[in-house]
Design a protein around this motif. Structure first.
Motif, short mmCIF file in Angstrom:
data_model
loop_
_atom_site.label_atom_id
_atom_site.label_comp_id
_atom_site.label_asym_id
_atom_site.label_seq_id
_atom_site.Cartn_x
_atom_site.Cartn_y
_atom_site.Cartn_z
N UNK A 155 42.32 -55.31 -16.21
CA UNK A 155 42.82 -53.93 -16.18
C UNK A 155 44.34 -53.91 -16.15
N UNK A 156 44.91 -52.91 -16.80
CA UNK A 156 46.34 -52.67 -16.73
C UNK A 156 46.48 -51.41 -15.88
N UNK A 157 46.58 -51.60 -14.56
CA UNK A 157 46.53 -50.48 -13.62
C UNK A 157 47.74 -49.57 -13.73
N UNK A 158 47.49 -48.29 -13.58
CA UNK A 158 48.59 -47.35 -13.45
C UNK A 158 49.26 -47.61 -12.10
N UNK A 159 50.60 -47.50 -12.04
CA UNK A 159 51.29 -47.85 -10.80
C UNK A 159 52.04 -46.70 -10.13
N UNK B 85 51.80 -46.15 -30.63
CA UNK B 85 51.29 -46.38 -29.27
C UNK B 85 50.92 -45.06 -28.62
N UNK B 86 51.79 -44.07 -28.81
CA UNK B 86 51.55 -42.75 -28.24
C UNK B 86 50.32 -42.12 -28.90
N UNK B 119 48.27 -53.17 -25.93
CA UNK B 119 49.00 -53.13 -24.66
C UNK B 119 50.00 -51.98 -24.63
N UNK B 120 50.73 -51.79 -25.74
CA UNK B 120 51.71 -50.69 -25.79
C UNK B 120 51.02 -49.33 -25.69
N UNK B 121 49.83 -49.23 -26.26
CA UNK B 121 49.08 -47.98 -26.14
C UNK B 121 48.73 -47.71 -24.68
N UNK B 125 49.86 -44.64 -22.39
CA UNK B 125 48.86 -43.86 -21.66
C UNK B 125 49.33 -43.61 -20.22
N UNK B 126 49.83 -44.66 -19.56
CA UNK B 126 50.40 -44.50 -18.21
C UNK B 126 51.47 -43.41 -18.22
N UNK B 127 52.39 -43.55 -19.18
CA UNK B 127 53.55 -42.67 -19.20
C UNK B 127 53.13 -41.22 -19.43
N UNK B 128 52.16 -41.02 -20.30
CA UNK B 128 51.80 -39.65 -20.65
C UNK B 128 50.76 -39.02 -19.72
#
Lengths: 316, 316
Positions: A155-159, B85-86, B119-121, B125-128
């Protein structure tokens, strides 16, 4: 907070490389010189020294160290000198080749590194082993262990700090229901622990504690010899209180008949640049003896000197 | 190979932004002008135009487009203009809010993007969305679908060409045994498909075919209405022959009573800069009609013009 001490004025990478080369020359090796340099440089500085050394002397610094040193001291220097991502890749790979107890190392890497650092370790794994960390871990584990470890690592966890309290309540309830049913390996438990952000997991477990009267790890202790439950409790500890987790690994390594140098070296080298100050506090509180005294009492020679330098004792 | 056509001499981002702004002014919108610019700029160029537009006119270009355009054409322009990615983050998020059929979109993103693009996607996803893609997918799926999709999305696959033939043989045997037992959701099948490199999976499936006399997807067809088996077969197709997979998505979208614009737009916008030339070849071969004629026959107006521009028809 890190315990690594870097001197206020650092020699150039070329000077450091030159000094290290000198330490290897002649009769016997100058271990004190090696420690005085490498144990007092941060990751970026060590990487530059390694690069400069290779350019100047046509050999990887790690290869030279490997030729000159031996046993626990050698392992500590080598593991420390690696860049963090490369080091995690190395430790994870080594773990897939050892006994099941080394599942803990995989879990530790998956749960205590930041999302981006874990990602970099996976990139380093590709570069070095020409395979993915996930495929090796999946291949070398099975059953419930695989079911937990592979998604933990993947998993690439949100931080971010954002917490959804409604979700925390509903997922605390799910955890409680599954644990009451003794369904410890249930998909929902795994999903929550492996995909939610650490802040969200913390909120969920706080709610669990408030609502159901027990910390979750208490409820996960019906059989203290079940290896999967042990790993599950350690996972929860790593995700929510890493410094307590590392304190315990150090405690067990030091108190063990014969000292577990493998674990001792791993914790000191991987945390010295991260949160070793907090781990030391926890250790002192829990064992009523400062970590440096415990390490000094259990190790000796250059290995002892190296570990003490990394946990911040002695001058930079 | 991409079908996107970028003119040999491209106006500056400031000029493009200015022209787009003009296209929105006055009575009615100049859709032809919008297409002539955006459908002929690559991802990096579109990102610069969007940035410059925002600085010059104080509004996100996507917001302006959203105000001016409508229906299928709007969606195509918006999805296309997003950076890859976005865009993947947007499509994945949208999919977690739709019906189960949209599981295919998650699988498609997980299996056809390079490891680093996936990975960039996830970072986008985290950012948005202030959450991780994995937690949303895990939360919105269940059972066998979750068991397949979450690890597919999570793994950071090795991408080298190295193939281990011994492993290919042993894992082909594992796949065969599980399929013979009708254990289609077995942990081992999932492990192999979600962690091995595409080159390794290809070697394993070739061996499967040679040794057991059938392509694996033939053996996975005991019941052509089982939704999980459909997804499993599509996963295998995406991992080994993405252009054939996309040909089929286009074929179904176009042949459908009423055209599936959602799928049509997704495939054209996400592949135009990647491998649309190969997808067009496959389409022509399989349907005996060029893709541009099929699209022209099934769509109209600005939406048609936009899609045709992206698949390389008309001048840049």
């Amino acid at each position: 907070m890190a315990t690594l001490k870097v001197p206020s004025s650092v020699p150039s990478p070329a000077e450091d490389a030159e000094q290290l080369h000198k330490a290897f020359l002649g009769w016997g090796t100058n271990e004190a010189l090696i420690i005085s340099i490498l144990a007092h440089r941060n990751g970026a500085q060590r990487a530059l020294i390694r690069k400069t050394y290779n350019e100047a002397f046509g050999e990887d610094l790690l290869t030279s160290l490997d030729k000159e040193l031996s046993s626990d001291f050698e392992r500590a220097i080598l593991v420390w000198t690696l860049e963090p991502a490369e080091r995690d890749a190395f430790l994870a790979n080594e773990s897939t080749k050892r006994l099941t107890s080394s599942n803990w190392v995989i879990m530790e890497i998956a749960c205590t590194r930041s999302s981006i650092d874990l990602f970099k370790a996976k990139q380093a794994y590709h570069a070095r082993f020409k395979k993915s960390m996930e495929e090796d871990v999946a291949h070398h584990t099975s059953g419930d262990f695989r079911k937990l470890l592979v998604p933990l690592l993947s998993a690439f966890r949100y931080e971010g700090d954002e917490v959804n309290m409604r979700l925390a309540k509903s997922e605390a309830k799910i955890l409680r229901d599954k644990i009451s049913d003794k369904a410890y390996n249930d998909d929902e438990i795994i999903r929550i622990l492996t995909t939610r952000s650490k802040a969200q997991i913390n909120a969920t477990l706080n709610h669990y504690n408030n609502e159901f009267g027990n910390a979750i790890n208490k409820d996960l202790k019906p059989d203290s010899n079940d290896e999967f439950l042990k790993l599950l409790r350690a996972t929860i500890k790593c995700l929510t209180s890493p410094e307590k987790y590392f304190e315990k690994v150090l405690r067990l390594a030091i108190n063990k008949q014969g000292t577990d140098e493998w674990a001792l070296t791993r914790v000191v080298t991987t945390r010295a640049e991260v949160d070793m100050e907090r781990v030391k506090e926890e250790y002192h509180k829990r064992n009523s003896i400062p970590l440096e005294r415990a390490i000094a009492g259990d190790t000796s020679g250059d290995y002892e000197k190296m570990l003490l330098a990394l946990i911040g004792h002695g001058d930079a």
